[in-house]
Motif scaffolding. Structure first.
Motif, PDB file in Angstrom:
ATOM      1  N   THR A  27       0.670  -1.481   0.280  1.00 46.61           N
ATOM      2  CA  THR A  27       0.256   0.299   0.000  1.00 46.61           C
ATOM      3  C   THR A  27       0.772   1.559   0.029  1.00 46.61           C
ATOM      4  O   THR A  27       2.066   1.390   0.728  1.00 46.61           O
ATOM      5  N   ASP A  34      -4.597   6.448  -0.704  1.00 49.30           N
ATOM      6  CA  ASP A  34      -3.956   5.222  -0.930  1.00 49.30           C
ATOM      7  C   ASP A  34      -3.994   4.122  -2.189  1.00 49.30           C
ATOM      8  O   ASP A  34      -4.924   4.562  -2.095  1.00 49.30           O
ATOM      9  N   TYR A  35      -3.188   3.915  -2.494  1.00 47.79           N
ATOM     10  CA  TYR A  35      -3.296   2.779  -3.704  1.00 47.79           C
ATOM     11  C   TYR A  35      -2.210   1.471  -3.438  1.00 47.79           C
ATOM     12  O   TYR A  35      -1.785   1.409  -2.241  1.00 47.79           O
ATOM     13  N   HIS A  36      -3.251   0.397  -4.072  1.00 47.14           N
ATOM     14  CA  HIS A  36      -2.666  -0.585  -3.257  1.00 47.14           C
ATOM     15  C   HIS A  36      -2.292  -1.898  -4.516  1.00 47.14           C
ATOM     16  O   HIS A  36      -2.497  -1.833  -5.979  1.00 47.14           O
ATOM     17  N   ASP A  40       0.407  -0.815  -9.336  1.00 53.56           N
ATOM     18  CA  ASP A  40      -0.333   0.416  -9.098  1.00 53.56           C
ATOM     19  C   ASP A  40       0.940   1.368  -8.380  1.00 53.56           C
ATOM     20  O   ASP A  40       1.143   2.745  -8.412  1.00 53.56           O
ATOM     21  N   MET A  44       2.900   4.474 -10.061  1.00 51.69           N
ATOM     22  CA  MET A  44       2.471   6.133  -7.986  1.00 51.69           C
ATOM     23  C   MET A  44       3.961   6.784  -7.718  1.00 51.69           C
ATOM     24  O   MET A  44       4.554   7.935  -8.169  1.00 51.69           O
ATOM     25  N   LEU A 123      -3.752   4.753 -14.068  1.00 55.86           N
ATOM     26  CA  LEU A 123      -2.656   3.629 -13.419  1.00 55.86           C
ATOM     27  C   LEU A 123      -2.996   2.168 -13.753  1.00 55.86           C
ATOM     28  O   LEU A 123      -3.571   2.389 -14.821  1.00 55.86           O
ATOM     29  N   ARG A 127      -8.146   2.313 -11.910  1.00 56.80           N
ATOM     30  CA  ARG A 127      -8.543   2.856 -10.198  1.00 56.80           C
ATOM     31  C   ARG A 127      -8.586   4.220  -9.898  1.00 56.80           C
ATOM     32  O   ARG A 127      -7.270   4.700 -10.861  1.00 56.80           O
ATOM     33  N   GLY A 128      -8.890   5.115  -9.476  1.00 59.20           N
ATOM     34  CA  GLY A 128      -8.183   6.610  -9.307  1.00 59.20           C
ATOM     35  C   GLY A 128      -8.438   7.295 -10.504  1.00 59.20           C
ATOM     36  O   GLY A 128      -8.175   7.926 -11.231  1.00 59.20           O
TER      37      GLY A 128
END
Length: 128
Positions: A27, A34-36, A40, A44, A123, A127-128
């Motif tokens: 994470t 938050d990115y998981h 990803d 980032m 990503l 997502r995001g």
């Protein structure tokens, strides 16, 4: 204390090996969200390398499984200071990375540049 693979990647501009330092279910807690997941988070952290200029480690605290690194950098020619916290497994893989940056006006500039970077290269998960 283990050296920071994240700071090494940001300082060198070579974030290719960074993915190997990340646990599969890592994470990343940014100042915004938050990115998981390895893909990803690696993406980032790689984008951040393009936003932060002249990254230098200015301090460090902790041990083998949990460390905090102080950093100095620039965003658009403005000075920024930050803390990077890395949590690791017993085998050294990063499980959680948290970034704190200040001052707020420079953070806002960085957020805008990250938004633009994510528009150009979204990503991997979509997502995001």
């Amino acid at each position: 204390m283990s050296p920071s693979p994240v700071l090494a990647a940001w300082a060198s501009g070579d974030h290719g090996p960074l993915s190997e330092a990340l646990a599969e279910h890592v994470t990343f807690s940014s100042p915004v969200a938050d990115y998981h997941g390895r893909a990803d988070v690696a993406h980032m952290l790689g984008l951040i390398a393009g936003v932060l200029e002249g990254v230098e480690r200015t301090g460090e605290w902790g041990g083998e499984r949990d460390a905090v690194y102080a950093l100095a950098a620039r965003v658009g020619g403005q000075d920024v200071q930050g803390l990077l916290r890395e949590e690791r497994t017993g085998t050294g893989k990063l499980t959680h990375v948290t970034l704190f940056l200040r001052p707020y006006p420079v953070l806002r500039t960085a957020i805008g540049r990250m938004r633009e970077a994510l528009e150009r290269t979204p990503l991997p998960s979509g997502r995001g």
